[in-house]
Design a protein around this motif. Sequence first.
Motif, PDB file in Angstrom:
ATOM      1  N   UNK A  47       3.021   9.798  12.061  1.00  0.00           N
ATOM      2  CA  UNK A  47       4.160   8.914  11.817  1.00  0.00           C
ATOM      3  C   UNK A  47       4.386   8.641  10.332  1.00  0.00           C
ATOM      4  N   UNK A  48       3.444   9.010   9.494  1.00  0.00           N
ATOM      5  CA  UNK A  48       3.569   8.758   8.055  1.00  0.00           C
ATOM      6  C   UNK A  48       4.315   9.860   7.310  1.00  0.00           C
ATOM      7  N   UNK A  49       4.766  10.862   8.029  1.00  0.00           N
ATOM      8  CA  UNK A  49       5.510  11.966   7.410  1.00  0.00           C
ATOM      9  C   UNK A  49       6.964  11.909   7.839  1.00  0.00           C
ATOM     10  N   UNK A  50       7.889  12.392   7.000  1.00  0.00           N
ATOM     11  CA  UNK A  50       9.312  12.328   7.326  1.00  0.00           C
ATOM     12  C   UNK A  50       9.661  13.159   8.567  1.00  0.00           C
ATOM     13  N   UNK A  51      10.704  12.735   9.244  1.00  0.00           N
ATOM     14  CA  UNK A  51      11.092  13.377  10.498  1.00  0.00           C
ATOM     15  C   UNK A  51      12.258  14.373  10.337  1.00  0.00           C
ATOM     16  N   UNK A  52      12.605  14.740   9.123  1.00  0.00           N
ATOM     17  CA  UNK A  52      13.774  15.588   8.906  1.00  0.00           C
ATOM     18  C   UNK A  52      13.401  17.075   8.983  1.00  0.00           C
TER      19      UNK A  52
ATOM     20  N   UNK B 241       0.861  -1.175   0.000  1.00  0.00           N
ATOM     21  CA  UNK B 241       0.000   0.000   0.000  1.00  0.00           C
ATOM     22  C   UNK B 241       0.896   1.223   0.000  1.00  0.00           C
ATOM     23  N   UNK B 242       0.624   2.152  -0.897  1.00  0.00           N
ATOM     24  CA  UNK B 242       1.466   3.332  -1.002  1.00  0.00           C
ATOM     25  C   UNK B 242       1.300   4.234   0.220  1.00  0.00           C
ATOM     26  N   UNK B 243       2.286   5.068   0.444  1.00  0.00           N
ATOM     27  CA  UNK B 243       2.261   5.985   1.583  1.00  0.00           C
ATOM     28  C   UNK B 243       1.109   6.981   1.447  1.00  0.00           C
ATOM     29  N   UNK B 244       0.776   7.358   0.219  1.00  0.00           N
ATOM     30  CA  UNK B 244      -0.333   8.286   0.006  1.00  0.00           C
ATOM     31  C   UNK B 244      -1.666   7.640   0.414  1.00  0.00           C
ATOM     32  N   UNK B 245      -1.818   6.357   0.106  1.00  0.00           N
ATOM     33  CA  UNK B 245      -3.032   5.640   0.487  1.00  0.00           C
ATOM     34  C   UNK B 245      -3.139   5.531   2.001  1.00  0.00           C
ATOM     35  N   UNK B 246      -2.027   5.237   2.662  1.00  0.00           N
ATOM     36  CA  UNK B 246      -2.025   5.166   4.119  1.00  0.00           C
ATOM     37  C   UNK B 246      -2.394   6.503   4.740  1.00  0.00           C
ATOM     38  N   UNK B 247      -1.871   7.588   4.168  1.00  0.00           N
ATOM     39  CA  UNK B 247      -2.199   8.928   4.670  1.00  0.00           C
ATOM     40  C   UNK B 247      -3.682   9.225   4.508  1.00  0.00           C
ATOM     41  N   UNK B 248      -4.251   8.832   3.371  1.00  0.00           N
ATOM     42  CA  UNK B 248      -5.683   9.059   3.135  1.00  0.00           C
ATOM     43  C   UNK B 248      -6.533   8.253   4.112  1.00  0.00           C
ATOM     44  N   UNK B 249      -6.142   6.999   4.366  1.00  0.00           N
ATOM     45  CA  UNK B 249      -6.884   6.173   5.318  1.00  0.00           C
ATOM     46  C   UNK B 249      -6.826   6.799   6.706  1.00  0.00           C
TER      47      UNK B 249
END
Length: 72
Positions: free
Chosen positions: A64-69, A12-20
């Motif tokens: 947690x689905x976004x980068x930590x930099x 599952x793509x990261x974009x799909x996880x973010x939408x869910x």
Amino acid sequence: MEKDLEIPAKKVSIETKREIAKIGMSASLLLTAGSALFLRNKTAKTIHITAGVALVGFSIWHASLYPKNHKS
């Protein structure tokens, strides 16, 4: 003899996880706010608490689905 069925793991793509996560946050926020109007009812109180916990969980997952930099 039974043959084991293997289901290939779907990525599952990261974009799909973010939408869910966003949909989950929206739904739990709606339930939390809506049930707050009827807190004298035992069922509404249970829904309110459960939806509030779900809202916190979806929020943490979403973050947690976004980068930590980041630079401080």
